[in-house]
Design an enzyme around this catalytic site. Structure first.
Site, PDB file in Angstrom:
ATOM      1  CE  LYS A  80      -3.941   1.696   2.777  1.00  0.00           C
ATOM      2  NZ  LYS A  80      -4.817   1.341   3.907  1.00  0.00           N
ATOM      3  CB  SER A 155      -8.287   2.974   2.975  1.00  0.00           C
ATOM      4  OG  SER A 155      -7.399   2.437   3.935  1.00  0.00           O
ATOM      5  CB  SER A 179      -8.200  -0.039   5.690  1.00  0.00           C
ATOM      6  OG  SER A 179      -9.031   1.083   5.632  1.00  0.00           O
TER       7      SER A 179
HETATM    8  N1  GLN Z   1     -13.052   3.155   6.629  1.00  0.00           N
HETATM    9  C1  GLN Z   1     -12.436   3.484   7.885  1.00  0.00           C
HETATM   10  C2  GLN Z   1     -12.087   4.953   7.914  1.00  0.00           C
HETATM   11  O1  GLN Z   1     -12.231   5.594   6.919  1.00  0.00           O
HETATM   12  C3  GLN Z   1     -11.237   2.623   8.132  1.00  0.00           C
HETATM   13  C4  GLN Z   1     -10.052   3.044   7.368  1.00  0.00           C
HETATM   14  C5  GLN Z   1      -8.829   2.259   7.686  1.00  0.00           C
HETATM   15  O2  GLN Z   1      -8.905   1.183   8.288  1.00  0.00           O
HETATM   16  N2  GLN Z   1      -7.691   2.805   7.301  1.00  0.00           N
HETATM   17  O3  GLN Z   1     -11.661   5.449   8.912  1.00  0.00           O
END
Ligand code: GLN
Length: 508
Positions: A80, A155, A179
């Protein structure tokens, strides 16, 4: 023989170790696959073709691998784009870091390289890891390989899509509120969020530091376990890194079942709000676990309904503080022709951050401000403790807990862009584990009967009990029918609209 790109990480690793294929040839196979699939998927922000070729040649010149020290010898992987990579730009999918080239490798990247892996690509993500669909990348949309009209989840959507499209053999993502598990679920791959403190965050650009964990995404549980074993361990450069020996991971013996295992179903996760097809596929997997001898116990985590609100308050608060460093002076790009210092901040941050990141910064600054701090931040911290206690109590009597990874299968690209609240609700099944800091595996358990898109089941375990979580995942995976892989991503797409599912999600 099956095409090289379609083999699992372990199969490929074994071919490499025995000298049947060379690292250069495997890199070539992945590059060809990427060339064919990437135009319709868009999982990759930076392709490291030259560096990967050079790394392959270096490995070949250095001679045969040391199987103990180099369990990933010659295996191309992606990470990532929030993991710092020496000499390769690391953008966090943000305009702010568009041209940032780190002078060092993140701990986990260093570990992968030392284990012989080849870094082939940096993957797309929601900007600064804030989002659940990867649509908040400042650079491109990533499409779900199972249906390119659908999101891959987020994400870490680029990582999940790149593994599902068989561009690389595995990837690293980050999980602050789901994510890794959510995109793994929506793309039909395996993803592990380790216990907080198990994997060093050194060199990972922070979103919410008391939640962030780095973990692997792969095509099956064995591959995921191998990647996890390489990146887990103590690192003095991360003050929250646990001083524990590397976990011993044993592959379950042939024909192992689940007798003697107690699996808890938290009622709050299963009660309402799930789409019919997600509920059906996950219930079927629970039935398989029972057939394998597991005792299934319905339990309650009473404070779970407050988890989503607590998460979004705390994560946004930490984000607003972490992102204060992006000021256009010390970090990141400077916005065009500011008139004075204050204007430098304003212009740089206005131009550098996208809409979701700005929303989080505003939300976080608000809940941390004098007069609101106690009502929001302190209260949410108290809820966090209660949720952690709920999990501890449940996991005293259960070996692991089961819940779906996402209430619905992958939704249409664009469908929720103007509806942040419903997007946040997609995380309802994942965020509480991060509040508690515990490990969770997302395992593909089937395709939705209506959408024909992947459904993921989470296996959540005790702190630092990844070996058990992975073992349970491996046994369940072996007993469930394989979901297969997405049809060639360029060919006709499956799935009808799941408007009804979204309506249901909005009503949760
Ligand atoms: N969707 C969640 C957020 O936007 C989790 C994101 C993540 O785990 N980086 O905070």
């Amino acid at each position: 023989m099956r095409p090289l790109y379609s083999l699992s990480l372990l199969e490929t690793r074994n071919l490499l170790a025995s000298g049947e294929v060379s690292p250069s040839r495997v890199v070539e196979a992945c590059l060809e696959r990427i060339a064919r699939t990437e135009p319709s998927i868009g999982a990759i922000l930076t392709l490291c073709a030259e560096e990967a070729g050079a790394a392959a040649r270096r490995l070949e010149a250095a001679g045969p691998p040391d199987p103990e020290r180099q369990p990933l010898w010659g295996v191309p992987l992606s990470v990532k784009d929030l993991l710092c990579t020496r000499g390769i730009r690391t953008t966090c999918a943000s305009r702010f870091l568009e041209n940032f080239v780190p002078p060092y490798d993140a701990f986990v990247v260093d570990r992968l390289k030392k284990a012989g892996a080849i870094l082939l690509a940096k993957t797309n993500m929601d900007e600064f890891a804030m989002g659940s669909s990867t649509e908040f990348s400042a650079f491109q949309v990533t499409r779900n390989p199972w249906n390119t009209q659908r999101v891959p989840g987020g994400s870490s959507g680029g990582s999940a899509a790149s593994v599902a499209a068989m561009q690389t053999y595995g990837s690293l993502g980050s999980d602050t509120g789901g994510s890794i598990r959510l995109p793994a679920g929506l793309c039909g791959v395996v993803g592990l969020k380790p216990t907080y403190g198990r994997v060093s965050r050194y060199g990972a650009v922070a979103y919410a530091s008391s939640f962030d964990q780095i973990g692997p995404l792969a095509r099956n549980v064995d591959d995921c376990a191998l990647l996890f074993s390489v990146i887990a361990g103590y690192d003095p450069r991360d003050a929250t890194s646990a001083q524990l020996p590397a976990p011993a991971l044993e592959r379950p013996e042939e024909g192992a079942d689940l007798s003697g295992v107690v699996l808890g179903l938290p009622a709050e996760y299963w009660r309402g709000g799930l789409s019919a097809e997600v509920e059906q596929a996950c219930c079927k997997a629970v039935g398989t676990a029972a057939d394998l001898g597991a005792e299934i116990r319905e339990i309650s985590l009473p404070h779970l309904p407050y988890g989503l609100a607590a998460y979004y308050i705390l994560a946004s608060a930490e984000a607003s503080s972490n992102l204060a460093r992006f000021d256009g002076l010390r970090y990141g790009r400077r916005g065009g022709s500011p008139s004075d210092l204050k204007d430098t901040y304003t212009v740089s941050r206005t131009q550098g951050f996208g809409p979701e990141v700005k929303r989080r910064i505003l939300l976080g600054a608000y809940t941390l401000s004098a007069g609101y701090y106690d009502a929001y931040y302190t209260k949410a911290s108290q809820v966090r403790r209660l949720i952690r206690d709920d999990f501890s109590t449940a996991l005293e009597s259960c070996d692991a807990l089961l819940a779906p990874a996402c209430p619905v299968t992958a939704w249409e690209i664009g469908a929720l862009l103007d509806d942040p609240l419903t997007t946040y609700k997609m995380d309802i099944l994942t965020v509480c584990l991060n509040l508690a800091g515990l490990p969770g595996l997302s395992l593909p358990v089937g395709l939705g009967s209506e959408s024909r898109l992947p459904v993921g089941l989470q296996i959540m375990g005790r702190a630092f009990d990844e070996p058990r979580v992975l073992r349970l995942g491996r046994i369940l995976e072996a007993a469930l029918p394989a979901i297969g892989s997405p049809a060639d991503v360029n060919s006709k797409q499956r799935g009808s609209g799941s408007e009804s599912e979204l309506k249901r999600a909005r009503a949760v």
